[in-house]
Every structure is written in structure tokens, then in C-alpha cells.
Design a protein around this motif. Sequence first.
Motif, PDB file in Angstrom:
ATOM      1  N   SER A  66       0.859  -1.176   0.000  1.00 47.71           N
ATOM      2  CA  SER A  66       0.000   0.000   0.000  1.00 47.71           C
ATOM      3  C   SER A  66       0.896   1.226   0.000  1.00 47.71           C
ATOM      4  O   SER A  66       1.987   1.215   0.579  1.00 47.71           O
ATOM      5  N   ASN A  67       0.442   2.265  -0.677  1.00 45.93           N
ATOM      6  CA  ASN A  67       1.250   3.477  -0.825  1.00 45.93           C
ATOM      7  C   ASN A  67       0.291   4.662  -0.946  1.00 45.93           C
ATOM      8  O   ASN A  67      -0.290   4.879  -1.992  1.00 45.93           O
ATOM      9  N   SER A  68       0.129   5.434   0.118  1.00 44.27           N
ATOM     10  CA  SER A  68      -0.850   6.524   0.095  1.00 44.27           C
ATOM     11  C   SER A  68      -0.459   7.662  -0.845  1.00 44.27           C
ATOM     12  O   SER A  68      -1.283   8.512  -1.144  1.00 44.27           O
ATOM     13  N   GLU A  69       0.761   7.661  -1.372  1.00 39.82           N
ATOM     14  CA  GLU A  69       1.178   8.675  -2.344  1.00 39.82           C
ATOM     15  C   GLU A  69       0.494   8.446  -3.694  1.00 39.82           C
ATOM     16  O   GLU A  69       0.502   9.315  -4.549  1.00 39.82           O
ATOM     17  N   MET A  70      -0.146   7.294  -3.858  1.00 37.51           N
ATOM     18  CA  MET A  70      -0.819   6.951  -5.122  1.00 37.51           C
ATOM     19  C   MET A  70      -2.316   6.754  -4.919  1.00 37.51           C
ATOM     20  O   MET A  70      -2.862   5.686  -5.212  1.00 37.51           O
ATOM     21  N   PRO A  71      -3.022   7.773  -4.466  1.00 37.79           N
ATOM     22  CA  PRO A  71      -4.452   7.596  -4.219  1.00 37.79           C
ATOM     23  C   PRO A  71      -5.256   7.335  -5.500  1.00 37.79           C
ATOM     24  O   PRO A  71      -6.353   6.785  -5.434  1.00 37.79           O
ATOM     25  N   GLU A  72      -4.697   7.711  -6.645  1.00 35.62           N
ATOM     26  CA  GLU A  72      -5.408   7.498  -7.906  1.00 35.62           C
ATOM     27  C   GLU A  72      -5.394   6.029  -8.335  1.00 35.62           C
ATOM     28  O   GLU A  72      -6.162   5.627  -9.213  1.00 35.62           O
ATOM     29  N   GLN A  73      -4.535   5.229  -7.729  1.00 36.31           N
ATOM     30  CA  GLN A  73      -4.448   3.805  -8.052  1.00 36.31           C
ATOM     31  C   GLN A  73      -5.378   3.014  -7.127  1.00 36.31           C
ATOM     32  O   GLN A  73      -5.421   3.251  -5.932  1.00 36.31           O
ATOM     33  N   SER A  74      -6.086   2.084  -7.690  1.00 33.48           N
ATOM     34  CA  SER A  74      -6.990   1.268  -6.876  1.00 33.48           C
ATOM     35  C   SER A  74      -6.330  -0.057  -6.504  1.00 33.48           C
ATOM     36  O   SER A  74      -5.321  -0.451  -7.092  1.00 33.48           O
ATOM     37  N   PHE A  75      -6.913  -0.718  -5.545  1.00 37.55           N
ATOM     38  CA  PHE A  75      -6.519  -2.065  -5.134  1.00 37.55           C
ATOM     39  C   PHE A  75      -5.075  -2.166  -4.653  1.00 37.55           C
ATOM     40  O   PHE A  75      -4.281  -2.940  -5.176  1.00 37.55           O
ATOM     41  N   HIS A  76      -4.750  -1.389  -3.629  1.00 38.41           N
ATOM     42  CA  HIS A  76      -3.430  -1.509  -3.007  1.00 38.41           C
ATOM     43  C   HIS A  76      -3.398  -2.797  -2.193  1.00 38.41           C
ATOM     44  O   HIS A  76      -4.369  -3.170  -1.542  1.00 38.41           O
ATOM     45  N   GLY A  77      -2.252  -3.453  -2.214  1.00 41.30           N
ATOM     46  CA  GLY A  77      -2.094  -4.695  -1.475  1.00 41.30           C
ATOM     47  C   GLY A  77      -1.945  -4.470   0.017  1.00 41.30           C
ATOM     48  O   GLY A  77      -1.636  -3.365   0.469  1.00 41.30           O
ATOM     49  N   GLU A  78      -2.155  -5.532   0.762  1.00 43.48           N
ATOM     50  CA  GLU A  78      -2.055  -5.460   2.222  1.00 43.48           C
ATOM     51  C   GLU A  78      -1.204  -6.580   2.796  1.00 43.48           C
ATOM     52  O   GLU A  78      -1.217  -6.803   3.999  1.00 43.48           O
ATOM     53  N   VAL A  79      -0.470  -7.309   1.951  1.00 41.93           N
ATOM     54  CA  VAL A  79       0.331  -8.427   2.445  1.00 41.93           C
ATOM     55  C   VAL A  79       1.791  -8.058   2.696  1.00 41.93           C
ATOM     56  O   VAL A  79       2.528  -8.826   3.292  1.00 41.93           O
ATOM     57  N   ALA A  80       2.206  -6.911   2.231  1.00 42.90           N
ATOM     58  CA  ALA A  80       3.593  -6.461   2.398  1.00 42.90           C
ATOM     59  C   ALA A  80       3.587  -5.134   3.157  1.00 42.90           C
ATOM     60  O   ALA A  80       2.536  -4.498   3.297  1.00 42.90           O
ATOM     61  N   PRO A  81       4.730  -4.706   3.625  1.00 42.41           N
ATOM     62  CA  PRO A  81       4.779  -3.458   4.408  1.00 42.41           C
ATOM     63  C   PRO A  81       4.252  -2.239   3.647  1.00 42.41           C
ATOM     64  O   PRO A  81       4.434  -2.112   2.433  1.00 42.41           O
ATOM     65  N   LEU A  82       3.611  -1.366   4.394  1.00 35.77           N
ATOM     66  CA  LEU A  82       3.183  -0.062   3.884  1.00 35.77           C
ATOM     67  C   LEU A  82       4.437   0.705   3.469  1.00 35.77           C
ATOM     68  O   LEU A  82       5.438   0.698   4.190  1.00 35.77           O
ATOM     69  N   LEU A  83       4.397   1.354   2.334  1.00 34.52           N
ATOM     70  CA  LEU A  83       5.588   2.042   1.839  1.00 34.52           C
ATOM     71  C   LEU A  83       5.626   3.530   2.179  1.00 34.52           C
ATOM     72  O   LEU A  83       6.593   4.200   1.853  1.00 34.52           O
ATOM     73  N   ASP A  84       4.628   4.032   2.864  1.00 35.61           N
ATOM     74  CA  ASP A  84       4.679   5.419   3.336  1.00 35.61           C
ATOM     75  C   ASP A  84       5.900   5.564   4.251  1.00 35.61           C
ATOM     76  O   ASP A  84       6.087   4.772   5.173  1.00 35.61           O
ATOM     77  N   GLY A  85       6.739   6.532   3.980  1.00 34.27           N
ATOM     78  CA  GLY A  85       7.912   6.789   4.813  1.00 34.27           C
ATOM     79  C   GLY A  85       9.044   5.788   4.641  1.00 34.27           C
ATOM     80  O   GLY A  85       9.974   5.750   5.447  1.00 34.27           O
ATOM     81  N   VAL A  86       9.014   4.989   3.572  1.00 33.74           N
ATOM     82  CA  VAL A  86      10.045   3.971   3.373  1.00 33.74           C
ATOM     83  C   VAL A  86      11.445   4.586   3.284  1.00 33.74           C
ATOM     84  O   VAL A  86      12.419   3.983   3.727  1.00 33.74           O
ATOM     85  N   ALA A  87      11.562   5.792   2.760  1.00 27.73           N
ATOM     86  CA  ALA A  87      12.875   6.438   2.635  1.00 27.73           C
ATOM     87  C   ALA A  87      13.430   6.851   3.989  1.00 27.73           C
ATOM     88  O   ALA A  87      14.637   7.091   4.108  1.00 27.73           O
ATOM     89  N   ASP A  88      12.582   6.936   4.997  1.00 28.11           N
ATOM     90  CA  ASP A  88      13.052   7.235   6.342  1.00 28.11           C
ATOM     91  C   ASP A  88      13.523   5.966   7.063  1.00 28.11           C
ATOM     92  O   ASP A  88      14.271   6.039   8.027  1.00 28.11           O
ATOM     93  N   ARG A  89      13.080   4.810   6.589  1.00 31.62           N
ATOM     94  CA  ARG A  89      13.424   3.542   7.243  1.00 31.62           C
ATOM     95  C   ARG A  89      14.603   2.835   6.604  1.00 31.62           C
ATOM     96  O   ARG A  89      15.266   2.018   7.247  1.00 31.62           O
TER      97      ARG A  89
END
Length: 151
Positions: A66-89
Motif C-alpha cells: 500500500s502506498n498513500s502517495e498513489m491515491p489514484e491507483q486502486s486495489f493496493h495490497g495489504e500483504v507487504a509493508p506499507l511504503l509510506d515513509g520507506v525512505a526514512d526507514r
Amino acid sequence: MKSAVGLVALATVFALPALASEVAPSDVVFNDGFVKASLTGKAGDAISGREVFANRKLGNCLACHSNSEMPEQSFHGEVAPLLDGVADRWEEAQLRGIVANAKMTFEDTMMPAFYIDSGYERPLEGFEGKSILTAQQVEDVVAYLMTLKEE
């Protein structure tokens, strides 16, 4: 003397493309999951990386992440880590390693290796011996992921 300097300058210009050549999938160097060196010798393009990330026929990253930076895209997955803030991690070298072959960082991950060309079964003819993403596409996706910081 001027002609010697000119020849050295000319030789240097022609040598530069060789230095920036693409690293083959089998030649990628992993150090504890990190891939420090660019696979292409040049920086990735975050805009192109965003397109690869969202493309269901290329990276298909949204199938799992899932990536909230892409709200225009539908059907974000939920089986892998959320990518919001990935560059901070993660550092850039870590993200490059994860995108190229996540199994070098997370041994039991279900994430596919996007930059390998052997050691797997490809169900479709014509894809054997080819990586899912090119070296430039890996660099572009990494450049895009580096833009995903906490606000």
C-alpha cells in the motif's frame, strides 16, 4: 603537447560510457543485503520509477504494498509493508538491494527478485534468462522510493 592533451581528453570521453555500463544481474554485489553501487552508473529518475511502481505489468508493487502517495491507483495490497515513509526507514543502498533481490535481505520473503535472470522458473516462453525489471528500472524505482518520506 596540445595534441597529447587532446588525445588524453578524447580517450577519457570515450572511456566514460564504459565506466557507466550496466551491471548484469549475475554481477550485482550484495553486502548484507545492500547494493551500494548503482546498477547503471547513473541516478534513477523518480518520475519514471513511479510509473514502473504503479504499472501492473512491470513492478506490480501495488499488488502487495500500500502506498498513500498513489491515491489514484486502486486495489493496493495489504500483504507487504506499507511504503509510506520507506525512505526514512531504509537507505538507498538497502532499497536497491531489496528491489533487485529481496531474498538477499529477507531470506524467507515472498517478494520476487526483480533483477535476476536465472535460478527461477518463468511460466511464459520468451522470458527465460530475462529479469523482470531492467537495471535502469530498478534505479528508477529506488529513486521514487527515496521520495517517500514521512511528512
